[in-house]
Each structure stands twice: as structure tokens, then as C-alpha cells.
Design a protein around this motif. Structure first.
Motif, PDB file in Angstrom:
ATOM      1  N   ILE A  60      24.810  -8.425   1.328  1.00  0.00           N
ATOM      2  CA  ILE A  60      24.838  -7.946  -0.061  1.00  0.00           C
ATOM      3  C   ILE A  60      24.114  -6.614  -0.181  1.00  0.00           C
ATOM      4  O   ILE A  60      24.597  -5.663  -0.813  1.00  0.00           O
ATOM      5  CB  ILE A  60      24.206  -8.992  -0.991  1.00  0.00           C
ATOM      6  N   GLY A  61      22.934  -6.513   0.420  1.00  0.00           N
ATOM      7  CA  GLY A  61      22.148  -5.282   0.340  1.00  0.00           C
ATOM      8  C   GLY A  61      22.852  -4.095   0.962  1.00  0.00           C
ATOM      9  O   GLY A  61      22.848  -2.989   0.400  1.00  0.00           O
ATOM     10  N   SER A  62      23.478  -4.320   2.110  1.00  0.00           N
ATOM     11  CA  SER A  62      24.197  -3.236   2.769  1.00  0.00           C
ATOM     12  C   SER A  62      25.413  -2.801   1.957  1.00  0.00           C
ATOM     13  O   SER A  62      25.730  -1.609   1.876  1.00  0.00           O
ATOM     14  CB  SER A  62      24.619  -3.672   4.174  1.00  0.00           C
ATOM     15  N   PHE A  63      26.103  -3.760   1.345  1.00  0.00           N
ATOM     16  CA  PHE A  63      27.228  -3.415   0.481  1.00  0.00           C
ATOM     17  C   PHE A  63      26.774  -2.541  -0.684  1.00  0.00           C
ATOM     18  O   PHE A  63      27.427  -1.535  -1.015  1.00  0.00           O
ATOM     19  CB  PHE A  63      27.888  -4.687  -0.061  1.00  0.00           C
ATOM     20  N   LEU A  64      25.653  -2.907  -1.295  1.00  0.00           N
ATOM     21  CA  LEU A  64      25.146  -2.120  -2.416  1.00  0.00           C
ATOM     22  C   LEU A  64      24.830  -0.688  -1.984  1.00  0.00           C
ATOM     23  O   LEU A  64      25.139   0.270  -2.697  1.00  0.00           O
ATOM     24  CB  LEU A  64      23.886  -2.776  -2.985  1.00  0.00           C
TER      25      LEU A  64
END
Length: 213
Positions: A60-64
Motif C-alpha cells: 500500500i505504501g509503495s503504491f501511494l
């Protein structure tokens, strides 16, 4: 030319990095697969469960970050990765190497210091884009060290194979991360998205090793 930090991003638009963004789904799949393995294992292995949840957060963090590159999304990308790496190293010292928790804490702190020195010391002397990958070399060495220690322990060969394979995949992944900027002129989509796919495999292998040990 790396105007935005990654080869694929040529503007500030949300979907300017489609490959870098969408391949974060591999982390989610790795987390789901590891969770299923954790459930089948039948034991109340809370450390392995916490690491599995961290892999989901990493995706999720990398997608953001790859859709909205700014300060807080960079933190959302980097912090879970660092938490996983150092937490897993501490768990490996206890679960794989048989150290008491006090020694594992000291060992993890020493490993953190080594990674920091490698990143800020040797890393600062390297040209871009290798500079951004220097700190990750500590994790590669850590995987090699853990695999080597497991080979010396009774019944550690199967786990050593998983950790060793994770190390080999990570070495390839790190090379592709480093080459992202260098290959921009010939391959506009870059290679950072391959870093995501291969790292998802690395994290699954490490979770599998921890759960099955």
C-alpha cells in the motif's frame, strides 16, 4: 533523464508510473499467500503474522508513493520496508540462530548501524543511481549471513535454502533497481517495477521460512 526520481515518471500525474504503481499488487498477493500458509501452520505465531501484515502495508505504501510522490508517501513507502527488514533480522537471530532476545536486540542494532554506515558512507561516494541502492546491500549481506548460519545448525538446511534463494532473488532485484535510471534512454518504462515483483517473491520466501521453521 530522471526528472522525477524514476525512469517511468515523466510528469506529476497520478498514473504517470503505471507499471511502478500496479506491480505493488505483488506485495499484496505475497502477504495473502503467506497469511494462508500461516493459518495452515496452526500455531499462534504472532511475530510471523505481524511481518505478514507489514508486507501488505509495504504494498500500500509503495503504491501511494508511486502515484503521489511527496514527503508523507515517501515515509509510507520506506518506513514499512525498514521495519520489516530489521524486525525480520531480529526474528532470524532468535528463531533461526537460537539467540536469546537480548542478544538479538543487540545484533539487530549492530546490523542497523552497519546498514546506516554503508548507506551514508560508501553510498555517498557512488554515482547515481547506485547511491540509492547502497543501503540495501547490507540486507543482501544479512541474508547471506543468516543462510550461512542456518547451514551450520542441525535441521537448518531447508530454511537455509529458502533464505539463500531469497538472497539470490534479492541480488537480481537490487541490480534491476540500480539500472532503472541508466536504462531510461533505451527503455522508457524502466526496471523499478521488476524490483517490486522480485521483492514480493523475496518477502514471501522469507515469510515462508519464518512460518515453517
Amino acid at each position: 533523464m530522471l526528472s522525477y526520481g524514476y525512469c517511468e515518471r515523466l510528469s506529476g500525474a497520478f498514473w504517470a508510473e503505471p507499471w511502478n504503481a500496479l506491480t505493488n499488487g505483488a506485495f499484496l498477493l505475497a502477504a495473502v499467500a503467506a497469511f494462508q500458509l500461516w493459518r495452515r501452520s496452526g500455531g499462534p505465531d504472532r511475530p510471523a503474522l505481524a511481518l505478514t501484515l507489514l508486507v501488505f502495508v509495504i504494498g500500500i505504501g509503495s503504491f501511494l508513493y508511486h502515484t503521489m510522490p511527496q514527503g508523507w508517501t515517501l515515509a509510507a513507502d520506506v518506513v514499512p520496508i525498514q521495519l520489516f527488514a530489521f524486525s525480520y533480522f531480529g526474528l532470524a537471530l532468535m528463531r533461526f540462530c537460537g539467540l536469546p532476545w537480548q542478544a538479538a536486540v543487540l545484533g539487530t542494532f549492530a546490523f542497523f548501524t552497519f546498514a546506516l554506515l554503508l548507506s551514508s558512507g560508501i553510498g555517498s561516494l557512488l554515482p547515481q543511481p547506485a547511491r540509492g541502492s547502497a543501503g540495501y546491500a547490507a540486507f543482501l549481506l544479512g541474508l547471506a549471513g543468516v543462510a550461512g548460519a542456518l547451514l551450520r545448525r542441525p535441521g537448518g538446511r531447508d530454511t537455509a535454502r529458502l533464505v539463500g534463494l531469497a538472497g539470490l532473488v534479492f541480488a537480481l532485484s537490487l541490480a534491476l533497481r540500480t539500472l532503472d535510471g541508466a536504462l531510461c534512454n533505451g527503455w522508457s518504462m524502466g526496471t523499478h517495477w521488476l524490483w517490486h515483483l522480485l521483492n514480493a517473491a523475496v518477502l514471501y520466501l522469507l515469510l515462508r521460512a519464518a512460518i515453517l521453521r
